[in-house]
Design an enzyme around this catalytic site. Structure first.
Site, PDB file in Angstrom:
ATOM      1  N   GLU A  61      12.441  44.770 -36.547  1.00  0.00           N
ATOM      2  CA  GLU A  61      11.124  45.396 -36.401  1.00  0.00           C
ATOM      3  C   GLU A  61      10.316  45.317 -37.690  1.00  0.00           C
ATOM      4  O   GLU A  61       9.094  45.157 -37.660  1.00  0.00           O
ATOM      5  CB  GLU A  61      11.294  46.859 -35.972  1.00  0.00           C
ATOM      6  CG  GLU A  61      11.899  47.045 -34.592  1.00  0.00           C
ATOM      7  CD  GLU A  61      13.415  46.899 -34.577  1.00  0.00           C
ATOM      8  OE1 GLU A  61      13.996  46.863 -33.481  1.00  0.00           O
ATOM      9  OE2 GLU A  61      14.028  46.814 -35.673  1.00  0.00           O
ATOM     10  N   ARG A 282      25.001  39.724 -37.837  1.00  0.00           N
ATOM     11  CA  ARG A 282      23.760  40.507 -37.752  1.00  0.00           C
ATOM     12  C   ARG A 282      23.739  41.659 -38.752  1.00  0.00           C
ATOM     13  O   ARG A 282      22.724  41.934 -39.369  1.00  0.00           O
ATOM     14  CB  ARG A 282      23.620  41.043 -36.324  1.00  0.00           C
ATOM     15  CG  ARG A 282      22.488  42.039 -36.105  1.00  0.00           C
ATOM     16  CD  ARG A 282      21.159  41.381 -36.183  1.00  0.00           C
ATOM     17  NE  ARG A 282      20.090  42.282 -35.803  1.00  0.00           N
ATOM     18  CZ  ARG A 282      18.904  42.347 -36.412  1.00  0.00           C
ATOM     19  NH1 ARG A 282      18.675  41.558 -37.455  1.00  0.00           N
ATOM     20  NH2 ARG A 282      17.976  43.168 -36.015  1.00  0.00           N
ATOM     21  N   GLY A 330      17.996  38.485 -46.183  1.00  0.00           N
ATOM     22  CA  GLY A 330      16.693  37.892 -46.445  1.00  0.00           C
ATOM     23  C   GLY A 330      16.692  36.380 -46.518  1.00  0.00           C
ATOM     24  O   GLY A 330      15.704  35.793 -46.973  1.00  0.00           O
ATOM     25  N   GLU A 331      17.754  35.715 -46.056  1.00  0.00           N
ATOM     26  CA  GLU A 331      17.831  34.265 -46.156  1.00  0.00           C
ATOM     27  C   GLU A 331      17.981  33.582 -44.795  1.00  0.00           C
ATOM     28  O   GLU A 331      18.416  32.435 -44.715  1.00  0.00           O
ATOM     29  CB  GLU A 331      18.994  33.855 -47.064  1.00  0.00           C
ATOM     30  CG  GLU A 331      18.782  34.221 -48.523  1.00  0.00           C
ATOM     31  CD  GLU A 331      19.794  33.578 -49.447  1.00  0.00           C
ATOM     32  OE1 GLU A 331      19.385  33.047 -50.501  1.00  0.00           O
ATOM     33  OE2 GLU A 331      21.003  33.592 -49.109  1.00  0.00           O
ATOM     34  N   ASN A 355      16.888  37.537 -31.686  1.00  0.00           N
ATOM     35  CA  ASN A 355      15.608  36.838 -31.690  1.00  0.00           C
ATOM     36  C   ASN A 355      15.791  35.326 -31.858  1.00  0.00           C
ATOM     37  O   ASN A 355      16.399  34.858 -32.812  1.00  0.00           O
ATOM     38  CB  ASN A 355      14.757  37.399 -32.844  1.00  0.00           C
ATOM     39  CG  ASN A 355      13.397  36.771 -32.921  1.00  0.00           C
ATOM     40  OD1 ASN A 355      12.948  36.120 -31.983  1.00  0.00           O
ATOM     41  ND2 ASN A 355      12.717  36.959 -34.034  1.00  0.00           N
ATOM     42  N   LEU A 356      15.245  34.552 -30.919  1.00  0.00           N
ATOM     43  CA  LEU A 356      15.295  33.094 -30.996  1.00  0.00           C
ATOM     44  C   LEU A 356      14.035  32.484 -31.601  1.00  0.00           C
ATOM     45  O   LEU A 356      13.974  31.277 -31.832  1.00  0.00           O
ATOM     46  CB  LEU A 356      15.486  32.497 -29.603  1.00  0.00           C
ATOM     47  CG  LEU A 356      14.309  32.608 -28.616  1.00  0.00           C
ATOM     48  CD1 LEU A 356      14.402  31.488 -27.578  1.00  0.00           C
ATOM     49  CD2 LEU A 356      14.268  33.948 -27.934  1.00  0.00           C
ATOM     50  N   ILE A 357      13.022  33.294 -31.885  1.00  0.00           N
ATOM     51  CA  ILE A 357      11.713  32.766 -32.246  1.00  0.00           C
ATOM     52  C   ILE A 357      11.721  32.097 -33.614  1.00  0.00           C
ATOM     53  O   ILE A 357      11.081  31.061 -33.817  1.00  0.00           O
ATOM     54  CB  ILE A 357      10.647  33.886 -32.166  1.00  0.00           C
ATOM     55  CG1 ILE A 357      10.504  34.357 -30.718  1.00  0.00           C
ATOM     56  CG2 ILE A 357       9.308  33.412 -32.711  1.00  0.00           C
ATOM     57  CD1 ILE A 357       9.658  35.600 -30.542  1.00  0.00           C
TER      58      ILE A 357
END
Length: 441
Positions: A61, A282, A330-331, A355-357
């Site tokens: 988020e 994750r 963050g990578e 998320n796949l985006i």
């Protein structure tokens, strides 16, 4: 009545909440820091007026909120911006992504007095809640203090909808909360319909703001450097894996024989090497557990934290490894940049997928398992765009990866389709800003 009972139960549960917080602090020390913020204390925060307050529960988020915050700063230049979250990883991600003058802190627990104290201190001009964080007292206290509240990038799966509607008390709390939002901005028509069933009134559909997230150019360059160090060895990425998916997928990877050749100039190396499996869990609290689990199962595993750049030692570590554990924060864009194929985690357990985006935006061939309800709309759109391969199991995922690696043209085409799909669905952030501006006088 139900909200009063909910508040009483929340107060009674606080000893257990604090014990759980301290327990989680064993593996993630951030849970034991800034505890006062969770009770509405903000002594280090200068009293402000007309704060634009965004609440984003955790990493996903927060990342979705980043482009929104950039545009809010332009739309409301006189208003300081504050972001609250619930997890230490969300807080760290916010500090990495957002400008220094955006105040980042934990949201108070859903206790009326804690929230009232926090709101009196910060005096928000508005509250913007990312996705579907339905905290009854948070929205009720904002309503009592005349703070407009927006639910944006909202999604609601059919499974979650059934959970909210099953019991009268939860259904009533959800209805009162939904009806107190100034506006609800949904990702899709299906989400909008489900949110209306919970009582949402002023509902708009804008698409998914995660399509608007800017790529981290530095991370992408870092990942391409890692890729170059592999001398043509292929890379299969297990992205954002959860709950023991790593082991089932890694075992399926080991069971595949005769992997297609890579592109190494040395033919002996090219034909002997399997692809490098890059595993990025994750949740950072699982890094050590996953490392030990894979090692104990006989894999040769190296870790991202053992190297900082592409040096000769890095090349040696990667060359001798079956698996690279991505144990850094963050990578994600770097890991996507280095891979040939991205297998999206959370979809091989009944967890709704991740998320796949981002993988699509980087033009990667994508494989997903059967559980995708958290991103059902995006998966349907990607399927229609021939930008994703859907499978039913870990073994099927690795079989699909083998088939793809034998057909480089197919890999490239899937990547092109994915990138086109990602680019076609941008613009939700601008549409959301327009709705917020129309409601704020």
């Amino acid at each position: 009545m139900w909200r009063f009972l909910y508040s009483v139960l929340f107060h009674l549960a606080m000893p257990l909440v604090l014990i759980r917080l301290w327990w989680r602090g064993r593996s993630e020390r951030g849970y034991r820091k800034n505890i006062g913020e969770r009770f509405g204390f903000a002594g280090d925060l200068p009293a402000k007026q007309n704060v634009v307050w965004i609440h984003a529960v955790s990493v996903g988020e927060v990342r979705a909120a980043a482009p929104l915050i950039g545009k809010l700063r332009i739309a409301f230049p006189q208003n300081p911006v504050m972001l609250t979250c619930m997890t230490p990883t969300g807080r760290r991600t916010a500090r990495e992504l957002l400008p220094d003058d955006v105040d980042v802190r934990y949201v108070p627990y859903d206790l009326p007095w804690a929230l009232a104290r926090f709101i009196r201190r910060t005096r928000p001009r508005m509250l913007i809640v990312m996705e579907t964080e339905l905290w009854p007292n948070l929205i009720a206290v904002c309503h009592a203090h005349a703070v407009p509240a927006f639910l944006v990038n909202a999604r609601l799966s059919a499974k979650s909808q059934q959970g909210y509607l099953k019991f009268a008390a939860i259904r009533s709390l959800a209805r009162d909360t939904m009806q107190s939002f100034t506006a609800v901005v949904a990702q899709s028509e299906h989400d909008a319909t489900r949110l209306k069933s919970l009582g949402a009134r002023d509902v708009h559909v804008t698409g998914n703001m995660k399509f608007d997230l800017a790529l981290d150019d530095a991370a992408v360059a870092r990942g391409l450097g890692w890729q170059a160090a592999l001398n043509g060895r292929r890379v299969i990425l297990l992205a954002s894996t959860r709950d023991n998916e790593e082991l089932s997928l890694a075992r399926a990877f080991r069971q595949v024989s005769d992997w297609p050749a890579g592109h190494a100039k040395d033919s002996a190396t090219r034909f002997k090497q399997r692809p490098l499996l890059v595993v990025v869990p994750r949740h950072p609290t699982r890094f050590d557990h996953v490392f030990a689990q894979l090692q104990n199962d006989g894999f040769v595993v190296t870790r991202r934290r053992l190297f900082d750049d592409v040096a000769e030692t890095t090349k040696a570590e990667l060359a001798g490894a079956d698996i690279l554990l991505g144990d850094s924060m963050g990578e994600m864009h770097a890991y996507y940049a280095m891979c040939d194929i991205a297998i999206i985690g959370g979809s091989f357990q009944p967890l709704g997928g991740q998320n796949l985006i981002e993988a699509a935006a980087l033009g990667k061939a994508i494989i997903m398992g059967p559980s995708t309800y958290n991103f059902s709309e995006a998966v349907q759109l990607a399927t229609a765009a021939n930008a994703i391969v859907s499978v039913t199991s870990a073994r099927a995922a690795m079989a699909a990866a083998k088939t793809l690696l034998a057909d480089p043209d197919r890999v490239r085409q899937l990547g092109t389709n994915a990138q086109t799909f990602a680019q076609a669905h941008g613009g939700a952030t601008d549409r959301t800003i327009a709705i917020i501006e129309s409601k704020i006088k």
